[in-house]
Design a protein around this motif. Structure first.
Motif, PDB file in Angstrom:
ATOM      1  N   PHE A   4       5.659   8.911   8.138  1.00 52.04           N
ATOM      2  CA  PHE A   4       4.847   9.141   6.943  1.00 52.04           C
ATOM      3  C   PHE A   4       5.488  10.237   6.101  1.00 52.04           C
ATOM      4  O   PHE A   4       5.708  11.345   6.565  1.00 52.04           O
ATOM      5  N   PHE A   5       5.780   9.926   4.854  1.00 58.03           N
ATOM      6  CA  PHE A   5       6.395  10.895   3.941  1.00 58.03           C
ATOM      7  C   PHE A   5       5.941  10.586   2.524  1.00 58.03           C
ATOM      8  O   PHE A   5       5.239   9.581   2.280  1.00 58.03           O
ATOM      9  N   SER A   6       6.313  11.427   1.576  1.00 60.11           N
ATOM     10  CA  SER A   6       5.860  11.270   0.199  1.00 60.11           C
ATOM     11  C   SER A   6       6.219   9.896  -0.353  1.00 60.11           C
ATOM     12  O   SER A   6       7.372   9.471  -0.294  1.00 60.11           O
ATOM     13  N   ASN A   7       5.210   9.210  -0.884  1.00 53.87           N
ATOM     14  CA  ASN A   7       5.360   7.895  -1.499  1.00 53.87           C
ATOM     15  C   ASN A   7       5.862   6.820  -0.532  1.00 53.87           C
ATOM     16  O   ASN A   7       6.449   5.823  -0.969  1.00 53.87           O
ATOM     17  N   ILE A  38       0.850  -1.183   0.000  1.00 56.94           N
ATOM     18  CA  ILE A  38       0.000   0.000   0.000  1.00 56.94           C
ATOM     19  C   ILE A  38       0.891   1.239   0.000  1.00 56.94           C
ATOM     20  O   ILE A  38       1.648   1.465   0.948  1.00 56.94           O
ATOM     21  N   THR A  39       0.825   2.032  -1.056  1.00 60.60           N
ATOM     22  CA  THR A  39       1.663   3.224  -1.202  1.00 60.60           C
ATOM     23  C   THR A  39       0.822   4.475  -1.025  1.00 60.60           C
ATOM     24  O   THR A  39      -0.287   4.579  -1.571  1.00 60.60           O
ATOM     25  N   PHE A  40       1.340   5.449  -0.272  1.00 63.17           N
ATOM     26  CA  PHE A  40       0.656   6.728  -0.054  1.00 63.17           C
ATOM     27  C   PHE A  40       1.303   7.778  -0.960  1.00 63.17           C
ATOM     28  O   PHE A  40       2.352   8.333  -0.637  1.00 63.17           O
ATOM     29  N   SER A  41       0.670   8.039  -2.081  1.00 67.20           N
ATOM     30  CA  SER A  41       1.269   8.919  -3.085  1.00 67.20           C
ATOM     31  C   SER A  41       0.722  10.343  -3.058  1.00 67.20           C
ATOM     32  O   SER A  41       1.213  11.213  -3.767  1.00 67.20           O
ATOM     33  N   GLY A  42      -0.293  10.605  -2.239  1.00 67.03           N
ATOM     34  CA  GLY A  42      -0.933  11.917  -2.263  1.00 67.03           C
ATOM     35  C   GLY A  42      -0.235  12.997  -1.457  1.00 67.03           C
ATOM     36  O   GLY A  42      -0.560  14.172  -1.582  1.00 67.03           O
ATOM     37  N   ASN A 100       2.735  15.414  -0.717  1.00 66.14           N
ATOM     38  CA  ASN A 100       3.851  15.954  -1.489  1.00 66.14           C
ATOM     39  C   ASN A 100       4.699  16.960  -0.721  1.00 66.14           C
ATOM     40  O   ASN A 100       5.457  17.734  -1.322  1.00 66.14           O
ATOM     41  N   LYS A 101       4.589  16.965   0.597  1.00 65.07           N
ATOM     42  CA  LYS A 101       5.387  17.881   1.411  1.00 65.07           C
ATOM     43  C   LYS A 101       6.737  17.249   1.757  1.00 65.07           C
ATOM     44  O   LYS A 101       6.925  16.040   1.645  1.00 65.07           O
ATOM     45  N   THR A 102       7.678  18.094   2.189  1.00 65.23           N
ATOM     46  CA  THR A 102       9.010  17.582   2.537  1.00 65.23           C
ATOM     47  C   THR A 102       9.093  17.127   3.987  1.00 65.23           C
ATOM     48  O   THR A 102      10.022  16.402   4.346  1.00 65.23           O
ATOM     49  N   ASP A 103       8.143  17.549   4.828  1.00 69.81           N
ATOM     50  CA  ASP A 103       8.176  17.171   6.241  1.00 69.81           C
ATOM     51  C   ASP A 103       7.791  15.712   6.420  1.00 69.81           C
ATOM     52  O   ASP A 103       6.886  15.206   5.754  1.00 69.81           O
ATOM     53  N   MET A 104       8.460  15.058   7.356  1.00 67.66           N
ATOM     54  CA  MET A 104       8.074  13.704   7.747  1.00 67.66           C
ATOM     55  C   MET A 104       7.120  13.789   8.934  1.00 67.66           C
ATOM     56  O   MET A 104       7.387  14.488   9.904  1.00 67.66           O
ATOM     57  N   LEU A 105       5.995  13.106   8.844  1.00 64.30           N
ATOM     58  CA  LEU A 105       5.014  13.079   9.913  1.00 64.30           C
ATOM     59  C   LEU A 105       5.204  11.820  10.746  1.00 64.30           C
ATOM     60  O   LEU A 105       5.449  10.743  10.201  1.00 64.30           O
ATOM     61  N   THR A 106       5.096  11.975  12.057  1.00 63.04           N
ATOM     62  CA  THR A 106       5.324  10.853  12.967  1.00 63.04           C
ATOM     63  C   THR A 106       4.008  10.323  13.513  1.00 63.04           C
ATOM     64  O   THR A 106       3.149  11.093  13.940  1.00 63.04           O
ATOM     65  N   ASN A 107       3.852   8.999  13.491  1.00 59.79           N
ATOM     66  CA  ASN A 107       2.638   8.336  13.997  1.00 59.79           C
ATOM     67  C   ASN A 107       1.379   8.913  13.364  1.00 59.79           C
ATOM     68  O   ASN A 107       0.384   9.187  14.042  1.00 59.79           O
ATOM     69  N   PHE A 108       1.429   9.078  12.065  1.00 60.76           N
ATOM     70  CA  PHE A 108       0.331   9.732  11.338  1.00 60.76           C
ATOM     71  C   PHE A 108      -0.769   8.730  10.995  1.00 60.76           C
ATOM     72  O   PHE A 108      -0.508   7.684  10.409  1.00 60.76           O
ATOM     73  N   PRO A 109      -2.042   9.053  11.346  1.00 58.25           N
ATOM     74  CA  PRO A 109      -3.152   8.152  10.982  1.00 58.25           C
ATOM     75  C   PRO A 109      -3.544   8.387   9.524  1.00 58.25           C
ATOM     76  O   PRO A 109      -4.117   9.421   9.185  1.00 58.25           O
ATOM     77  N   ALA A 110      -3.235   7.446   8.669  1.00 54.14           N
ATOM     78  CA  ALA A 110      -3.552   7.550   7.248  1.00 54.14           C
ATOM     79  C   ALA A 110      -4.737   6.656   6.925  1.00 54.14           C
ATOM     80  O   ALA A 110      -4.921   5.594   7.524  1.00 54.14           O
ATOM     81  N   MET A 111      -5.545   7.082   5.963  1.00 57.20           N
ATOM     82  CA  MET A 111      -6.716   6.311   5.583  1.00 57.20           C
ATOM     83  C   MET A 111      -6.385   5.382   4.419  1.00 57.20           C
ATOM     84  O   MET A 111      -5.804   5.805   3.425  1.00 57.20           O
ATOM     85  N   VAL A 112      -6.757   4.110   4.569  1.00 57.43           N
ATOM     86  CA  VAL A 112      -6.581   3.114   3.517  1.00 57.43           C
ATOM     87  C   VAL A 112      -7.961   2.742   2.985  1.00 57.43           C
ATOM     88  O   VAL A 112      -8.849   2.360   3.747  1.00 57.43           O
TER      89      VAL A 112
END
Length: 338
Positions: free
Chosen positions: A165-168, A90-94, A96-108
């Motif tokens: 969590f980061f780009s791609n 499962i790839t998160f491609s949406g 596009n920021k340079t910051d890395m997010l920690t413990n980020f809740p992403a929707m699948v």
């Protein structure tokens, strides 16, 4: 870290278990005596932990001068050795920021053959999706997640806490585990808010419940609740939202009151956000903390203003106002820091 012993002989202990024992010795599942300790970082290796299980741990130190518990209580989820019959990247491609997010809740988002992946609900051992397991990109770390909606005849939504969590970036999904430990009940960490609390969310409502007058909406992040108020008794109902379920407000001053707790106080540097479609009335509340009259803050529409964020009274004197030109039948994501 043991920062000071006061010059006295100090004994350290390591407490752990599948529930938070707080500051009570007898409430912890296991205790390891680490013996006499000097100042510095303390570690303790344990084995035999159940896979795919949320565990809590805490250190304790004592000497002739007193005692102290380490704060806060910490938790982790043990890995489940990959071995499900089926596997999907499962790839998160949406993002596009340079910051890395920690413990980020992403929707699948899942549905049969999503993205041409060959994914199929029929391959799950549990009709409720309980044998789903999500892993980090290196396939060694089990990830906390929550199933928002599971629909084997359509769309399913799963919120997963991605450590970095980061780009791609990407994670792995495994399923098809047939052992009863995977199919008889959901994993504890999928229902106790772990996917949200480590990300510092204090309240998350998916609006799954039927919104009859005074009905409670459950909070996925904690034990806070949201109560639906329908003063006139006009029927309201659930509807389809942009992600899973949503609540239809009938326009007769319906609103949702969340628990009046300190975590939601103004000045806590919180952000409140929600998805919203056209409001049918010229004025009305959407959400309030506690009693909308005097216990905190509210979000509402008033006259020509599209939204008001404020608190202190029904009139919301001194409130922040936003006049947006989007009052139509599209869904919009609304957010503000309070």
């Amino acid at each position: 870290t043991l920062t000071s012993t006061g010059g006295a002989v100090t004994i350290a202990y390591f407490f752990y278990g599948t529930s938070d024992g707080g500051a009570a010795w007898g409430s912890w599942g296991y205790t390891n005596n680490l013996g006499t300790n000097a100042t510095g970082i303390k570690t303790n290796a344990v084995s035999g932990l159940s896979p795919g299980t949320l565990h809590y741990y805490r250190f304790y130190a004592t000497n002739s001068a007193g005692h102290a518990w380490a704060t806060p209580v910490t938790n982790f989820t043990t890995s489940v050795p990959p071995g499900g019959t089926y596997k999907m990247k499962i790839t998160f491609s949406g993002y596009n920021k340079t910051d890395m997010l920690t413990n980020f809740p992403a929707m699948v988002y899942l549905t049969n053959n999503v993205g041409g992946s060959g994914f199929n609900y029929s391959n799950f051992a549990s009709a409720s999706g309980w044998d789903l397991r999500l892993y980090s990109s290196n396939e060694t770390d089990a990830l906390n997640y929550e199933i928002d909606q599971w629909n084997t005849n359509g769309s399913s939504y799963v919120w997963v806490q991605v450590t970095n969590f980061f780009s791609n970036c990407y994670i792995w999904a495994y399923w098809g585990y047939t052992n009863a430990s995977y199919t008889s009940a959901p994993a504890v960490y999928t229902t106790n808010g772990a996917a949200w609390t480590n990300a510092k969310y204090v309240g998350v409502w998916h609006m799954k419940e039927s919104p009859t007058n005074l009905a409670w909406f459950s909070d996925s992040a904690s034990t806070n609740t949201g109560k639906f108020f329908d003063p006139s008794g006009t029927a309201s109902d659930t509807t389809n939202g942009p992600i899973g379920g949503a609540v239809y407000f009938s326009g007769d001053n319906d609103y949702i009151k969340i628990t009046n707790k300190a975590a939601f106080e103004l000045g806590k540097t919180n952000t409140i956000s929600f998805w919203l479609m056209k409001w049918p009335a010229s004025s009305g509340y959407w959400v309030s903390k506690g009693d909308r009259n005097n216990e905190g803050w509210a979000v509402k529409r008033s006259g020509s203003y599209q939204a008001i964020w404020g608190g202190g009274s029904v009139s919301l004197n001194g409130a922040e106002r936003s006049d947006w030109g989007w009052w139509n039948t599209n869904w919009y994501y609304v957010a503000a820091s309070i």
